[in-house]
Design a protein around this motif. Structure first.
Motif, PDB file in Angstrom:
ATOM      1  N   UNK A 129       0.827  -1.205   0.000  1.00 50.72           N
ATOM      2  CA  UNK A 129       0.000   0.000   0.000  1.00 50.72           C
ATOM      3  C   UNK A 129       0.861   1.254   0.000  1.00 50.72           C
ATOM      4  N   UNK A 130       1.978   1.195   0.703  1.00 47.55           N
ATOM      5  CA  UNK A 130       2.862   2.360   0.744  1.00 47.55           C
ATOM      6  C   UNK A 130       3.480   2.629  -0.619  1.00 47.55           C
ATOM      7  N   UNK A 131       3.784   1.586  -1.365  1.00 43.76           N
ATOM      8  CA  UNK A 131       4.345   1.785  -2.694  1.00 43.76           C
ATOM      9  C   UNK A 131       3.331   2.395  -3.652  1.00 43.76           C
ATOM     10  N   UNK A 132       2.054   2.166  -3.393  1.00 43.06           N
ATOM     11  CA  UNK A 132       1.007   2.692  -4.283  1.00 43.06           C
ATOM     12  C   UNK A 132       0.193   3.793  -3.596  1.00 43.06           C
ATOM     13  N   UNK A 133       0.844   4.530  -2.696  1.00 43.10           N
ATOM     14  CA  UNK A 133       0.113   5.539  -1.923  1.00 43.10           C
ATOM     15  C   UNK A 133      -0.468   6.620  -2.823  1.00 43.10           C
ATOM     16  N   UNK A 134       0.236   6.956  -3.913  1.00 45.18           N
ATOM     17  CA  UNK A 134      -0.266   8.005  -4.793  1.00 45.18           C
ATOM     18  C   UNK A 134      -1.547   7.560  -5.497  1.00 45.18           C
ATOM     19  N   UNK A 135      -1.585   6.307  -5.944  1.00 48.41           N
ATOM     20  CA  UNK A 135      -2.789   5.781  -6.573  1.00 48.41           C
ATOM     21  C   UNK A 135      -3.953   5.761  -5.590  1.00 48.41           C
ATOM     22  N   UNK A 136      -3.680   5.329  -4.363  1.00 49.50           N
ATOM     23  CA  UNK A 136      -4.741   5.288  -3.354  1.00 49.50           C
ATOM     24  C   UNK A 136      -5.250   6.687  -3.040  1.00 49.50           C
ATOM     25  N   UNK A 137      -4.348   7.663  -2.965  1.00 47.49           N
ATOM     26  CA  UNK A 137      -4.757   9.042  -2.689  1.00 47.49           C
ATOM     27  C   UNK A 137      -5.600   9.596  -3.836  1.00 47.49           C
ATOM     28  N   UNK A 138      -5.162   9.346  -5.075  1.00 48.87           N
ATOM     29  CA  UNK A 138      -5.931   9.828  -6.225  1.00 48.87           C
ATOM     30  C   UNK A 138      -7.308   9.166  -6.282  1.00 48.87           C
ATOM     31  N   UNK A 139      -7.382   7.895  -5.950  1.00 43.85           N
ATOM     32  CA  UNK A 139      -8.674   7.201  -5.943  1.00 43.85           C
ATOM     33  C   UNK A 139      -9.596   7.786  -4.879  1.00 43.85           C
ATOM     34  N   UNK A 140      -9.027   8.051  -3.704  1.00 45.14           N
ATOM     35  CA  UNK A 140      -9.819   8.647  -2.628  1.00 45.14           C
ATOM     36  C   UNK A 140     -10.353  10.009  -3.039  1.00 45.14           C
ATOM     37  N   UNK A 141      -9.500  10.840  -3.621  1.00 50.81           N
ATOM     38  CA  UNK A 141      -9.928  12.172  -4.050  1.00 50.81           C
ATOM     39  C   UNK A 141     -10.948  12.084  -5.180  1.00 50.81           C
ATOM     40  N   UNK A 142     -10.772  11.109  -6.067  1.00 56.06           N
ATOM     41  CA  UNK A 142     -11.738  10.930  -7.159  1.00 56.06           C
ATOM     42  C   UNK A 142     -13.100  10.530  -6.626  1.00 56.06           C
ATOM     43  N   UNK A 143     -13.109   9.604  -5.658  1.00 51.18           N
ATOM     44  CA  UNK A 143     -14.377   9.194  -5.053  1.00 51.18           C
ATOM     45  C   UNK A 143     -15.066  10.336  -4.332  1.00 51.18           C
TER      46      UNK A 143
END
Length: 468
Positions: A10-24
């Motif tokens: 999850x830490x390696x993909x933190x940017x993707x997770x953040x962008x997904x959260x903001x998109x939602x």
């Protein structure tokens, strides 16, 4: 360990997770802003049975009867017969969906809620529905036209105009939208990781190769421009990784230490040539008599790394066009000996597996402490396999995140089929975020820059930046 692995994932993909959260969250805000508000107005009605005799038993029977009928009245309230009286030309079916009738358990009370986009209209419809239902019950619960009704329904709480809408709820929608997008992204990351068969950890490489992991080489951006661990690069974390690899090689088979080592990989562009060159430099710095042989007779790259002439070399010796002593070159302050590949022949595999190659290798192992041969990849061509069969050991370089596990298995099986000795593996191009797998760099004082500059000026540089 599994939990720690997923935490790192999850830490390696933190940017993707953040962008997904903001998109939602953004999608939830847009949907909420585009949704018309809904208001709910409600009334409460009491269902009671007629009790003219006044006895206790009769009163209990009447109360039980009214509770039983409340359940059926809740269904009757949303029927077309009742709703049609307040429709006033509107779609009855659509209006029925906006009305909810609930029987309050263990009581004779009915709760009716009417939803509408207009708060005043919702209250008016709720009151109208209560009045219409009261008249209907008064009509259908009479034994005869002149008899009083056996059951009465009365409105005890009239509707009030609601001030706040019940939907859409911004905070709830934002929370649901953000969490939904976040969990979807997490699921995608986990699924992608499960379906990805590339080697990304030291444990995975040891498992599929069934041999020792001798080194983990970190990825550094400067390595593409300055691939050699000389000068300033000798003090980086990457240089420390090569020194660790050198040390580990000393412990491979105490009674049978390899003196000739083939460095190869599964496929091209996995860093086997840069590993060969830097490993040879590291051993020479430690005082070993080392010769680096460019055994890649298809795409030779050692001269490009070291900045030397490679037109004459190994192939000329094998076809008796030159003597070995004439084509061996000395490079750098450590005194590293280098044998370039020479001209590219039409039959590389035959030359590398010939008796002449065996005789030359025997001569080199007698004169030097270590012979390092940079060989082509194993899977596309058979050159490395031919060299592995006549050398003391083979070192397999695997690229992090690109080499697949099944490719490593095939390479190991190929070496095993020719009885080649796989002394270990190297995991190359490991990102900095996996820093726990390899050594970290050390800080130095600015005063060291003078020494670094002197070393760099005496060390030949590559003619051009080469891919690592």
């Amino acid at each position: 360990m599994e939990l720690l692995y997923y935490a790192r994932l999850m830490r390696r993909h933190w940017l993707l997770l953040l962008l997904s959260l903001l998109t939602g969250v953004g999608a939830a805000v847009l949907v909420t802003a585009d949704t018309a508000p809904r208001y709910v107005a409600g009334i409460t009605m009491l269902v009671s049975a007629d009790d003219r005799e006044g006895s206790l038993s009769t009163a209990l029977q009447a109360g039980a009867l009214s509770q039983q009928r409340v359940q059926s009245y809740a269904t009757l309230l949303t029927s077309r017969r009742v709703v049609g009286q307040i429709a006033h030309g509107e779609d009855v079916d659509a209006l029925q969906e906006d009305i909810t009738a609930t029987a309050i358990p263990s009581t004779s009370l009915l709760r009716v809620a009417v939803a509408d986009s207009d708060p005043k209209r919702a209250a008016q419809r709720a009151d109208a529905l209560g009045a219409a239902f009261t008249r209907l019950i008064d009509e259908i619960e009479r034994p005869s036209s002149k008899s009083p009704p056996t059951v009465r329904v009365a409105v005890i709480d009239k509707a009030e105009v609601p001030e706040e809408p019940v939907s859409p709820r911004l905070l709830v929608n934002v929370a649901l939208g953000g969490l939904t997008a976040l969990f979807a992204a997490i699921g995608w990351v986990v699924l992608r990781d499960r379906l990805d068969t590339t080697v990304k950890t030291a444990d995975a490489l040891q498992q599929v190769s069934r041999t020792s992991l001798l080194g983990v080489i970190g990825y550094e951006r400067e390595a593409r421009r300055k691939p050699l661990i000389t000068g300033g690069g000798s003090r980086s974390a990457r240089a420390e990784s090569f020194r660790s690899l050198r040390t580990n090689l000393q412990f491979i088979g105490v009674d049978r230490q390899p003196k000739s080592l083939v460095v190869t990989s599964c496929l091209p562009d996995e860093g086997k040539s840069s590993t060969s060159v830097n490993l040879a430099i590291t051993m020479a710095e430690a005082g070993w008599r080392v010769i680096l042989v460019d055994g890649d007779l298809r795409r030779p790259s050692v001269p490009g790394y070291l900045g030397i002439e490679g037109g004459t070399g190994l192939t000329d010796v094998l076809i008796d066009k030159a003597n070995l002593a004439e084509v061996v070159q000395t490079w750098g302050r450590p005194g590293l000996s280098v044998l370039p590949s020479g001209r590219i022949p039409p039959n590389p595999s035959e030359l590398l597996g010939s008796q002449g190659m065996r005789a030359m290798l025997a001569q080199l192992t007698a004169e030097y402490d270590m012979v390092i041969i940079d060989a082509p990849p194993l899977l596309p061509v058979t050159d490395a396999a031919a060299l592995g069969a006549i050398c003391d050991g083979a070192l397999l370089v695997v690229r992090h995140g690109r080499t697949r596990r099944e490719q490593v298995v095939r390479a190991v099986e190929l070496l095993s089929s020719i009885s080649a000795r796989l002394v270990g593996t190297v995991l190359n191009f490991v990102p900095a975020k996996h820093g726990s797998y390899y050594g970290h760099g050390y800080g130095y004082d600015p005063a060291d820059q003078e020494t670094t500059s002197e070393t760099t000026s005496e060390t030949p540089r590559p003619q051009a930046p080469m891919p690592v």
